[in-house]
Structure formats: C-alpha cells, structure tokens
Write an enzyme that holds these catalytic residues in place. Structure first.
Site, short mmCIF file in Angstrom:
data_model
loop_
_atom_site.label_atom_id
_atom_site.label_comp_id
_atom_site.label_asym_id
_atom_site.label_seq_id
_atom_site.Cartn_x
_atom_site.Cartn_y
_atom_site.Cartn_z
N CYS A 56 -6.35 -12.33 -19.96
CA CYS A 56 -4.96 -12.35 -20.42
C CYS A 56 -4.42 -13.79 -20.41
CB CYS A 56 -4.12 -11.39 -19.57
SG CYS A 56 -2.53 -10.94 -20.33
N TYR A 57 -3.51 -14.12 -19.50
CA TYR A 57 -2.99 -15.49 -19.44
C TYR A 57 -4.14 -16.48 -19.26
CZ TYR A 57 -0.52 -19.64 -17.77
OH TYR A 57 -0.06 -20.92 -17.60
N GLU B 282 -9.98 -5.06 -15.12
CA GLU B 282 -9.95 -4.71 -13.70
C GLU B 282 -9.20 -3.42 -13.40
OE1 GLU B 282 -6.45 -7.64 -14.24
OE2 GLU B 282 -8.40 -7.19 -15.14
N GLY C 75 -1.19 -13.50 -15.59
CA GLY C 75 0.01 -13.99 -14.92
C GLY C 75 1.24 -13.73 -15.74
N HIS D 251 -7.15 -6.21 -19.77
CA HIS D 251 -7.42 -6.25 -18.33
C HIS D 251 -8.59 -5.33 -17.99
CE1 HIS D 251 -3.89 -8.59 -17.01
NE2 HIS D 251 -3.31 -8.05 -18.07
N SER E 247 -4.63 -1.10 19.38
CA SER E 247 -3.62 -0.08 19.14
C SER E 247 -4.22 1.30 18.88
CB SER E 247 -2.75 -0.46 17.94
OG SER E 247 -3.49 -0.39 16.74
N GLY E 248 -5.50 1.33 18.55
CA GLY E 248 -6.13 2.57 18.11
C GLY E 248 -6.14 2.70 16.60
N GLY E 249 -5.46 1.79 15.90
CA GLY E 249 -5.48 1.78 14.45
C GLY E 249 -6.78 1.21 13.92
N VAL E 250 -6.95 1.29 12.61
CA VAL E 250 -8.21 0.89 11.98
C VAL E 250 -8.52 -0.59 12.24
CG1 VAL E 250 -9.46 0.68 9.81
CG2 VAL E 250 -7.97 2.64 10.20
N ASP E 251 -7.54 -1.46 11.94
CA ASP E 251 -7.80 -2.90 11.98
C ASP E 251 -8.18 -3.38 13.38
OD1 ASP E 251 -7.05 -2.73 9.34
OD2 ASP E 251 -5.03 -3.47 9.69
N SER E 252 -7.35 -3.05 14.37
CA SER E 252 -7.62 -3.53 15.73
C SER E 252 -8.89 -2.89 16.28
CB SER E 252 -6.43 -3.27 16.65
OG SER E 252 -6.23 -1.88 16.85
N SER E 253 -9.16 -1.65 15.92
CA SER E 253 -10.37 -0.98 16.40
C SER E 253 -11.63 -1.65 15.86
CB SER E 253 -10.35 0.50 15.99
OG SER E 253 -9.25 1.17 16.57
N LYS F 37 -8.52 -3.74 3.06
CA LYS F 37 -8.43 -2.60 3.97
C LYS F 37 -9.61 -1.66 3.81
CE LYS F 37 -5.86 -0.21 6.94
NZ LYS F 37 -5.25 -0.76 8.16
#
Length: 514
Positions: A83-84, A172, A56, A170, A224-230, A370
């Site tokens: 770290c923090y 990650e 942080g 870090h 919409s045809g996008g990834v998420d809504s599909s 995503k």
C-alpha cells in the site's frame, strides 16, 4: 542477532503493522518491526533476508510524510512494499504517484497479468482487500505491472532483477484469502528463508541469553498466575533454577480457587521458590467505601507495590527483576510518524518500586506476541488451564464488582463466576470465546423463590469474541447454554435472583465494565 533468517518490517503507521509481523512469524520466519526511518546501513549490518514496507495513513504528497532511507533499495535485499510502502517505493525510485480516479476501500478483484515469484501462477484473478486513495500512475524503470483492477492500473508491480516488489492491496489481512500464500512466496521463493524459527529454538536461545545476562545473580519475579508471568517464571526456572524467586500477592480479588491453583502449580508441581503474600484483608480494608473504578485501581496498584516490595526485601541480595513485557508493548514505543527515538519505554508489570530496590530488568518474552507466549508456555510444559487462560484484569474482581467492594460481594461473585466458567468449559464452541465472566451489578431486583418474595442481586453475564482484545463482539451463546448458566447461578448462588446478558460490542462499550 539470531543465526536463522529474519525479515524486517518497517512501520509507516499502518494499523496492520503488527499483523504483518505476525503473519510472517506464522511462516516460522522471525520478523521484527522497526521504525520507518531505520538507516539502510543499520539494517544491512543486521543482515535481514528481506524487508517489508508497511502501509500507513499518510499520502506521499503530504508535507512531512514518513519516508524510508532510499539506500534500502541498493542493499541487494528483497523489498516488498505494501500500500503506502508500494507508493513510496515508486516515488523514491523515479516513478509517479497520483490520486486515483476512484478510491478503493474494501473488497476488490484484481486481474493477475504476470504471475511469477510473488503472485500465485494458478489464479488469473484474486480477491483482495484494498484501502487506498493514491495509486502508482507510472512505474520506475525496470518495473512491470503484475496485476490491475478496473480503477487501479498497477495493483501490483515488480522488478524481479532487483527483487523489489509492491502490492497496492493488503496480503496480511484475512479479507485477502490468498494473502498468506503471497507472503509465503515472498519469504521463501524471493528471500530464500528456511522457515526454521521454532519455539523450541526460542527456548534454547532465551535460556542462553538469560544465563548470559544474569550471570550468578538472583532474580525476583512477580507471579500473578496469568499467562505472561507464568511463562516468564517457567522460562527463568529452566535457565537459572533455584536462583529464581517468585512472589505471588494474594489480594483476595482473584477467581474462585485461583490462589490455591498458583500454589499447587508453581510451588508444588514445578518446585519453584514461591513466596505467597496473603494480603486479602489489607486490600479489602483499603477498598472499603470506595466506588470509583479509577480510585479502586490506584488503591490496588499502590498496595500491590507495597506488599511486593516488602516480600522482595526479605529475599536479600537480588539483582534482577523479571518482567512479562510483550512485543506489542515495545512496538507502542516506536512512534512510527514521530521524531527519532533512541529509547524504548519499559512497560513494567511492577512499576513504581521504592528506590532502595535497585533491580535490573530481564524481559525474556519482549520479542513475542501474546499467542506466541502461549505457544512458549506449551513448549515449557505449562498446563492448558494456565496457558489458555482468558485475560483477567490486574485489579481482579474489584472492577467486576460495580461500586464498593466487600468480602461478601467478592465471595458472591466468585461463586457466580465459577458457574459461568464451568458451563463455558462444557460448551463445544468455547475455543471461539475470548473472554467470559460474571459482573455483579450495584442494583437489586424483586423476585420470587418458592412462595417467598426476594429482593436480591443482579449478575450480568459478559461473553465476547475477539482476535486481540482491541475490538470485540458479543458472543452468540446458544439459548440452552444461557439457560444453564442462569439457572445454576440463581439456584446455587445465594443472594442472586436475576441474570442478564450483555449484548454490547467494543466499541462503543469496553469488554470490562469498569
């Protein structure tokens, strides 16, 4: 909570907080980001296999610095402070933290003095990524130094008996080459995770959860045809079948052939109850004479809601609205250094619906990043052309046509962009590209075609590489690919006589031009 293991990530405002959770999930261990001040009793009730305390921007000396519940260390659950998170652990357990003699930002080489459960036993030295000014000067009772640098005597520490560890660096980030291995050792060797979180299992759990929440009701989904809504639509269809009703608003601002592709895939191939609202003329009419990009966005958003609502009313008694809310949307609401918040704001794909549409929300992918949504889509059998689709702006081509939007300009840009997509698809390095598209500029230039003078449009080519869209660098396409794209657009798209290449990065530029 799921039956499988999971690791809680307490967020202290780190820029890498989401990255920690994603790295853990890449180990097939479910992880969830929680507020830094989550009470120990609340955590204990959910039975995580381990707890990671993020870094942080604060200093533990800073008034009002975010502090975790000290009782976390008494739960008997393994803890890893980064770290923090390490510095706070040392302070809360009776150690001493002080400003370092020298700040460490960037690459560093740590000397491993005590390999064991956390640090690899075969590496006396490790390349790591540091980002700190404070450091642990005296460790709490029971802790031992596991690694050091020339300027940081405690680059890693651990109390194996209590399974509490700290890393000043870090693990990650990709700049720590063996960081993923360190996180793996924490998850498996120290926390005892089985690594059994798989997308196939997520599908089963989600289907059961959707059925439990929805019951015998019907659900409407904006497609919409996008990834998420599909992916949301495909998951809901598996859960409730014909009680899912999808609405696709064709605003006339999509890429070439995109509306037809949505109808073929979801209406024909998947057999969904798909309602197509053809509203091209309405959108273009409202955009006539409008050049300001924000005004264009508002107009498109307002008309979309009106068209969607009108179609939804035709469906009759529908109780639920499906949304493609993703985990980063949820995380944004956690306010890691603010006051406690009991409510996580909703990020609606279809916001501002009329009051007569009293939908309850169902958000089946709100736990996923995503890239995980794409993996879920593959698990559900969606074709690659949808699952691996590049990000596309909600207002569509309206914000890739600089200035006023007309039907002729939309057709011209669709044709230019089609050539871009076809040539990028042929390019063997396309997997490294985040987005590639054409932009129609509001200028004309002189050219020569044959023996005639031309005065026609300019198309800009935008190709970028990125990991998450937050930052991006312009992509170094080979000259031969650039030449093919330029030649095809100029020779095949009537009305264009010049193509330019955008070589600006984000920041200071944005990926989209408007």
């Amino acid at each position: 909570m799921r039956a499988h293991d999971w690791i809680a990530v307490l967020d202290f405002g780190s820029q890498y907080g989401q990255l920690i959770a994603r790295r853990v999930r890449e180990l097939n261990v479910y992880s969830e980001i929680l507020r830094f001040d989550t009470p120990a009793a609340q955590l204990a009730a959910r039975k995580p296999a381990g707890i990671i305390l993020s870094g942080g921007p604060s200093s533990v000396f800073q008034p009002g610095a975010p502090l975790g519940d000290p009782a976390l260390y008494e739960l008997g659950i393994p803890v890893l402070g980064i770290c923090y998170g390490m510095q706070m652990t040392a302070m809360l357990l009776g150690g001493t933290v002080q400003p370092g003699r020298a700040r460490e930002y960037g690459h560093a080489l740590i000397r491993v003095s005590e390999p064991g459960a956390l640090l690899p036993p075969d590496a006396p030295q490790l390349k790591v990524w540091m980002s700190h000014g404070d450091q642990v000067a005296a460790m709490p009772s029971g802790f031992r130094a596991l690694a050091e640098t020339d300027t940081c005597p405690v680059a890693a520490m651990g109390d194996p008996a209590r399974r509490i560890y700290g890393l000043q660096f870090h693990p990650e980030v990709v700049h720590t080459p063996r960081g993923a291995e360190i996180l793996r050792r924490f998850a498996f060797d120290i926390c005892g995770c089985a690594g059994d979180w798989r997308m196939a299992q997520f599908v089963q759990e989600s289907v059961a959860s959707i059925r439990d929440r929805v019951g015998e009701n019907h659900v409407v989904c904006g497609l919409s045809g996008g990834v998420d809504s599909s992916v949301v639509a495909a998951l809901l269809q598996r859960a409730i079948g014909p009680r899912l009703h999808c609405i696709f608003v064709d605003n006339g601002l999509l890429r070439h052939g995109e509306a037809e592709e949505v109808e073929r895939t979801f209406g024909t191939a998947f057999g969904m109850d798909l309602h197509v609202a053809r509203a091209r003329d309405r959108f273009l009419g409202a955009l006539a004479g409008v050049a300001d990009p924000e005004e264009k966005r508002k107009i498109i958003g307002r008309i979309f809601i009106d068209v969607f609502a009108a179609e939804a009313r035709k469906l009759g008694d529908v109780a639920f609205l499906a949304q493609g809310t993703l985990y980063p949307d949820v995380i944004e609401s956690l306010s890691p250094v603010g006051g406690p918040s009991a409510t996580i704001k909703s990020h609606h794909n279809v916001g501002g619906l009329p009051p007569d549409l009293h939908f309850k929300l169902v958000e089946p992918v709100r736990e996923l990043f995503k890239d995980e949504v794409r993996a879920l889509g593959r698990e559900l059998g969606l074709p690659s052309r949808i699952v691996d689709r590049q990000p596309f702006p909600g207002p569509g081509l309206a914000v890739r046509i600089l200035g006023e939007v007309t039907a002729g300009q939309v057709e011209l840009l669709q044709q230019a962009d089609l050539r871009v997509q076809e040539e990028i698809e042929r390019y063997e390095g396309r997997d490294r590209i985040w987005q590639s598209f054409a932009v129609l500029l509001p200028v004309r230039t002189v050219g020569v075609m044959g023996d005639s003078r031309t005065y026609e449009n300019v198309v800009a080519l935008r190709v970028v590489e990125s990991k998450d869209g937050m930052t991006a660098d312009w992509f170094r396409l080979p000259d031969a690919v650039l030449a093919r794209i330029s030649n095809r657009i100029i020779n095949e798209v009537r009305g264009v006589n010049r193509v330019v290449y955008d070589i600006s990065s984000k920041p200071p530029a944005t990926i989209e031009w408007e």
